[in-house]
Design a protein around this motif. Sequence first.
Motif, mmCIF file in Angstrom:
data_model
loop_
_atom_site.group_PDB
_atom_site.id
_atom_site.type_symbol
_atom_site.label_atom_id
_atom_site.label_comp_id
_atom_site.label_asym_id
_atom_site.label_seq_id
_atom_site.Cartn_x
_atom_site.Cartn_y
_atom_site.Cartn_z
ATOM 1 N N UNK A 44 26.025 30.675 37.321
ATOM 2 C CA UNK A 44 27.339 31.080 37.836
ATOM 3 C C UNK A 44 28.463 30.605 36.919
ATOM 4 N N UNK A 45 28.339 29.392 36.398
ATOM 5 C CA UNK A 45 29.364 28.867 35.489
ATOM 6 C C UNK A 45 29.409 29.693 34.201
ATOM 7 N N UNK A 49 32.597 31.832 32.917
ATOM 8 C CA UNK A 49 33.193 31.650 31.594
ATOM 9 C C UNK A 49 33.235 32.967 30.825
ATOM 10 N N UNK A 50 32.182 33.749 30.964
ATOM 11 C CA UNK A 50 32.150 35.055 30.309
ATOM 12 C C UNK A 50 33.269 35.952 30.859
ATOM 13 N N UNK A 51 33.478 35.939 32.190
ATOM 14 C CA UNK A 51 34.539 36.752 32.790
ATOM 15 C C UNK A 51 35.915 36.313 32.304
ATOM 16 N N UNK A 52 36.118 35.015 32.202
ATOM 17 C CA UNK A 52 37.401 34.524 31.712
ATOM 18 C C UNK A 52 37.613 34.914 30.249
ATOM 19 N N UNK A 75 43.031 45.106 35.998
ATOM 20 C CA UNK A 75 43.159 44.387 37.274
ATOM 21 C C UNK A 75 41.815 43.842 37.742
ATOM 22 N N UNK A 76 40.755 44.624 37.578
ATOM 23 C CA UNK A 76 39.421 44.151 37.960
ATOM 24 C C UNK A 76 39.019 42.946 37.113
ATOM 25 N N UNK A 77 39.320 42.995 35.827
ATOM 26 C CA UNK A 77 39.009 41.870 34.940
ATOM 27 C C UNK A 77 39.837 40.641 35.326
ATOM 28 N N UNK A 78 41.098 40.851 35.709
ATOM 29 C CA UNK A 78 41.953 39.733 36.121
ATOM 30 C C UNK A 78 41.419 39.079 37.400
ATOM 31 N N UNK A 79 40.970 39.892 38.324
ATOM 32 C CA UNK A 79 40.416 39.348 39.577
ATOM 33 C C UNK A 79 39.148 38.553 39.292
ATOM 34 N N UNK A 83 38.613 34.570 39.965
ATOM 35 C CA UNK A 83 37.478 34.079 40.757
ATOM 36 C C UNK A 83 36.635 33.115 39.929
ATOM 37 N N UNK A 84 36.449 33.441 38.657
ATOM 38 C CA UNK A 84 35.677 32.569 37.772
ATOM 39 C C UNK A 84 36.340 31.223 37.571
ATOM 40 N N UNK A 85 37.675 31.225 37.439
ATOM 41 C CA UNK A 85 38.401 29.954 37.265
ATOM 42 C C UNK A 85 38.241 29.075 38.503
#
Length: 162
Positions: A44-45, A49-52, A75-79, A83-85
């Motif tokens: 999950x981490x 990190x990949x999403x961020x 917007x989807x990437x920002x969400x 969530x990842x942060x």
Amino acid sequence: MTWYQSLLVSICGGVVAGFVTMWLSLRRFYRERWWQRRFDGCAAVIESLHDQKRYSDILWGEEAEGKEYDADFKNAAAIRSGDGARLIRRYADLGSLALPDEVAILLTTYLKEREAKPRFDTFQEYLEDQKSAETTLLSKVAPAAVKGLGLSRTWRNRMLGT
């Protein structure tokens, strides 16, 4: 020895063997469950990190390279990045309860360094620093997770690219 004495010895031996087997099985079950939880935490981490990093790449593309992205995609990437942060902060707070020690230390250090950073003059400077920090952390977390989870040498070689 009479028949009832041999029956009693057999029953006692069976009960003792049953309890020992049950104890060993439960011990193994809980150890594997604990390992699975830590593995899920590491996965999950790394995904967070990949999403961020992906969101930082999108922002960098817009800011420095002049690319344009679809608003829904952005917007989807920002969400996902937000969530990842939150997930990274949660796992950093959980520390060694949910992650191998080395991964927990890396996350805690990363968050402390991010909070201690001075203000940047431009958004582009901020993005450069953010991308660098995310890339560095991502490159350190995967090998630390493999080592901390005690995965085989084959896994280590795949993760480290050797």
